[in-house]
Design an enzyme around this catalytic site. Structure first.
Site, short mmCIF file in Angstrom:
data_model
loop_
_atom_site.label_atom_id
_atom_site.label_comp_id
_atom_site.label_asym_id
_atom_site.label_seq_id
_atom_site.Cartn_x
_atom_site.Cartn_y
_atom_site.Cartn_z
CG ASN A 259 -9.07 33.38 11.14
OD1 ASN A 259 -9.88 32.46 11.28
ND2 ASN A 259 -9.33 34.62 11.51
CD1 TRP A 260 -8.00 28.57 6.46
CD2 TRP A 260 -8.70 26.46 6.78
NE1 TRP A 260 -7.05 27.72 5.93
CE2 TRP A 260 -7.47 26.42 6.12
CE3 TRP A 260 -9.32 25.25 7.09
CZ2 TRP A 260 -6.84 25.23 5.75
CZ3 TRP A 260 -8.71 24.06 6.75
CH2 TRP A 260 -7.47 24.05 6.07
CE LYS A 261 -11.04 36.13 8.71
NZ LYS A 261 -11.21 37.54 8.45
CG HIS B 146 -10.81 37.75 14.46
ND1 HIS B 146 -11.66 38.54 13.73
CD2 HIS B 146 -9.76 37.46 13.65
CE1 HIS B 146 -11.15 38.71 12.51
NE2 HIS B 146 -10.00 38.07 12.44
CD GLU C 36 -6.09 39.77 12.55
OE1 GLU C 36 -5.67 39.15 11.56
OE2 GLU C 36 -7.23 39.61 13.00
N GLY D 52 -9.50 41.98 5.35
CA GLY D 52 -10.29 41.67 4.15
C GLY D 52 -10.49 42.86 3.21
CB SER E 46 -5.10 43.13 3.38
OG SER E 46 -6.46 43.46 3.49
N GLY F 13 -6.02 35.52 6.69
CA GLY F 13 -7.40 35.10 6.46
C GLY F 13 -7.59 34.60 5.04
N GLY F 14 -8.11 35.48 4.17
CA GLY F 14 -8.45 35.11 2.79
C GLY F 14 -7.37 34.34 2.05
P1 PGA Z 1 -7.53 38.78 5.90
O1 PGA Z 1 -8.06 38.38 7.39
O2 PGA Z 1 -6.15 38.20 5.77
O3 PGA Z 1 -8.53 38.16 4.98
O4 PGA Z 1 -7.51 40.27 5.85
C1 PGA Z 1 -7.20 38.36 8.49
C2 PGA Z 1 -7.96 37.98 9.74
O5 PGA Z 1 -9.13 38.37 9.88
O6 PGA Z 1 -7.44 37.27 10.61
#
Ligand code: PGA
Length: 257
Positions: free
Chosen positions: A9-11, A96, A168, A174, A215, A236-237
């Site tokens: 997920n590159w947001k 999300h 999640e 994050g 995370s 995500g990150g």
């Molecule tokens: P994260 O984000 O891996 O940076 O915690 C996950 C997400 O929001 O899908």
């Protein structure tokens, strides 16, 4: 065991040229052998989908980060599930927590979006999860039950449909904080029990995958490698770093191999 799935997920974390560059690095570094064993889904910004579709290897899939539930019409600024399908997506992230927080997305909106995805053959990645306060009040299972039953209300799944449920916890996204594996197992059991009241066992087994998000990186992914009813991760990150993302895919591939 269902085929493992890893979703990036590159947001809105990086700009368009950085997204193209990252997609081309993925295509060089992520081995076709892994892609036979693991479904890898990249969810870039919607404007990046078309250019990225010609950069990613065929075996790597794309997903949107959001849709509007109507198929066509006077809805300035919106994108339909059908358009995502046309541009080459197989998946779409729905509900999300960042959309709930920043764009007022409600359970009934999420329900309509799930339905719109399935209508055009797009697999929804339905995000559910409790806040830190809800967890502190021991409400996690209740919240998960409520979010799942509202999102899936009136949704009939056929043998053609595929659904991913991403647990999640909001407090983990994050933050570097993760649930311990016993807590995660409890939630996965709640999800499975809730789903078993909604769908036949064969659909649960063949058409629904459960993943964890929050995370996850190449170090933390090992925390959950022994959990059998987990089919993968929403990342995500760490999906913005080629090495970390590849290591996550490898760890899941090894588990499935
Ligand atoms: P994260 O984000 O891996 O940076 O915690 C996950 C997400 O929001 O899908």
């Amino acid at each position: 065991m269902p085929k493992p799935i890893i979703i990036a997920n590159w947001k809105m974390a990086i700009n368009l040229s950085q997204q193209l560059n990252l997609a081309s690095q993925f295509s060089k570094v992520i081995s076709p052998d892994y892609l036979k064993l693991v479904d890898v889904v990249v969810c870039p910004s919607s404007v990046a989908l078309f250019p990225i579709s010609s950069v990613l290897p065929k075996a790597m899939m794309m997903g949107g980060q959001n849709i509007f539930w109507q198929s066509l019409g006077s809805y300035t600024g919106e994108i339909s599930a059908g358009m995502l399908k046309e541009v080459g997506c197989d998946f779409c992230i729905i509900g999300h927590s960042e959309r709930k927080e920043n764009f007022g997305e409600t359970d009934s909106i999420i329900n309509k979006k799930i339905s719109a995805c399935l209508d055009v053959g797009l697999s929804p990645i339905l995000c559910i999860g409790e806040s830190w306060e809800q967890r502190g009040q021991n409400q996690s299972s209740q919240i998960i039950f409520y979010q799942l039953t509202s999102a899936l209300s009136g949704i009939n799944l056929t043998t053609e449909d595929k659904l991913v449920i991403a647990y999640e916890p909001i407090w983990s996204i994050g933050s570097g904080q993760l649930p311990d594996s016993d807590d995660l197992l409890d939630i996965l059991n709640t999800i499975e029990q809730t789903l078993s009241d909604l769908y036949p066992a064969s659909i649960l087994k063949n058409n629904i995958r459960l993943v964890y998000g929050g995370s996850i990186n190449k170090q933390t992914v090992v925390n959950f490698s022994d959990i059998d009813n987990l089919s993968g991760f929403l990342v995500g990150g760490a999906s913005l770093e080629v090495n970390s993302f590849t290591e996550i895919i490898k760890s899941v591939k090894l588990k499935g191999a």
